[in-house]
Design an enzyme around this catalytic site. Sequence first.
Site, PDB file in Angstrom:
ATOM      1  N   ARG A  75       0.490  -0.878   0.100  1.00  0.00           N
ATOM      2  CA  ARG A  75       0.079   0.134  -0.104  1.00  0.00           C
ATOM      3  C   ARG A  75       0.861   1.305  -0.295  1.00  0.00           C
ATOM      4  O   ARG A  75       0.622   1.325  -0.816  1.00  0.00           O
ATOM      5  CB  ARG A  75      -0.881   0.082   1.190  1.00  0.00           C
ATOM      6  N   THR A  76       1.559   1.330   0.641  1.00  0.00           N
ATOM      7  CA  THR A  76       2.540   2.670   0.986  1.00  0.00           C
ATOM      8  C   THR A  76       3.993   2.897  -0.021  1.00  0.00           C
ATOM      9  O   THR A  76       3.388   4.330  -0.543  1.00  0.00           O
ATOM     10  CB  THR A  76       3.400   2.863   2.142  1.00  0.00           C
TER      11      THR A  76
ATOM     12  N   LYS B 227      26.544  -2.225  -0.669  1.00  0.00           N
ATOM     13  CA  LYS B 227      28.222  -2.260  -0.360  1.00  0.00           C
ATOM     14  C   LYS B 227      28.604  -1.246   0.581  1.00  0.00           C
ATOM     15  O   LYS B 227      29.761  -1.367   0.759  1.00  0.00           O
ATOM     16  CB  LYS B 227      28.167  -1.264  -1.796  1.00  0.00           C
TER      17      LYS B 227
ATOM     18  N   ARG C  92      11.260   3.775   4.136  1.00  0.00           N
ATOM     19  CA  ARG C  92      10.732   3.102   4.992  1.00  0.00           C
ATOM     20  C   ARG C  92      12.091   2.252   5.471  1.00  0.00           C
ATOM     21  O   ARG C  92      12.746   2.051   3.952  1.00  0.00           O
ATOM     22  CB  ARG C  92       9.490   2.510   4.077  1.00  0.00           C
TER      23      ARG C  92
ATOM     24  N   HIS D   7       4.465   5.941  11.930  1.00  0.00           N
ATOM     25  CA  HIS D   7       3.936   5.421  10.384  1.00  0.00           C
ATOM     26  C   HIS D   7       3.147   7.109   9.667  1.00  0.00           C
ATOM     27  O   HIS D   7       1.493   6.451   9.614  1.00  0.00           O
ATOM     28  CB  HIS D   7       3.593   3.812  10.050  1.00  0.00           C
TER      29      HIS D   7
HETATM   30  N1   CP Z   1      -0.201  -0.190   5.499  1.00  0.00           N
HETATM   31  C1   CP Z   1       0.357   0.069   4.825  1.00  0.00           C
HETATM   32  O1   CP Z   1       1.915  -0.037   5.627  1.00  0.00           O
HETATM   33  O2   CP Z   1       1.150  -0.903   4.388  1.00  0.00           O
HETATM   34  P1   CP Z   1       2.448  -1.707   3.738  1.00  0.00           P
HETATM   35  O3   CP Z   1       3.502  -2.554   4.562  1.00  0.00           O
HETATM   36  O4   CP Z   1       1.482  -2.744   2.260  1.00  0.00           O
HETATM   37  O5   CP Z   1       2.856  -0.664   3.147  1.00  0.00           O
END
Ligand code: CP
Length: 307
Positions: free
Chosen positions: A54-55, A83, A104, A132
């Site tokens: 999703r993100t 590396k 991320r 998040h």
């Molecule tokens: N909600 C969410 O962060 O989903 P993903 O881990 O698929 O990005």
Amino acid sequence: MLKGRSLIDPMDFSTEELDEIFDLAHLIKNNPEEYSQICKGRILATLFYEPSTRTRFSFEAAMLRLGGNVIGFSEPNSSSVSKGESISDTIRVVSCYADVVAMRHPKEGAPKIAAMYSDIPVINAGDGGHQHPTQTLTDLFTIKLVRKSLSNITIGVCGDLKFGRTVHSLIKAMSRYENVKFVMISPKELKVPEYIINEVLEKNNIQYEEAEKLEDVMEKLDILYMTRVQKERFFNEEDYIRLKDSYILDAEKMKLAKKDMFVLHPLPRVNEIAYEVDDDPRAYYFKQAKNGMYVRMALMAKQLGVR
Ligand code: CP
């Protein structure tokens, strides 16, 4: 003024600034054509050191739907990270090529370090079990859509409240609105971390209660925010197997809820919401995931200062 600013923690933006983002997300959602070229010539870099559906996809779709372009990696070993390149060096270089970056990382605080060395806005797309913030923007936007307000609400958060970063960010962000109550439903081993209790809930006099059984509290909830047990953050598999099915929301349990209690989930779902619940009009998690794209469109448009 959101232009040029990073988003690392859900509290980085004021509630007024969040409203600016939500208002724009609303406009984009209702009239996407009008915004389809506002980021023409702009580049988003997605640096994903951890898996995501999703993100990452919603960030990339967001930039493409604004007329911009995307570079990045979803597998750090395909970059010079393999590396041994540091985050600070990677971000210094990426900020020569892109206009905004979504990162991320499994290490808590990594996007914050990146922001210190970056010439362009950095967006924390999830750092370990910590925060998040763009999921939180998505959650707040969705709650506001279904309830018309972020105040006067009882939110149940259920599942892995220890490692679930989306819950930590949601509690932090919602603590700024009036008359918000939390019901935190988890097994003893997966309770909300002490720092959230002390530094967010207690410090701001937010009403909260803790429960172990979902059935005991269902009837009082306005929103039920389900989460999966975060397998990747457990130190041993035995504990994960013991706890993974602590909660399974099914049609029978939904009968105990208010007629207008919406179910949210940041997704991915594993086993904690039975598929039969998907047909319930109160199941809102896939619409929530779609909202995430509009919110990220609005966020990047604001950070880039485009109109
Ligand atoms: N909600 C969410 O962060 O989903 P993903 O881990 O698929 O990005």
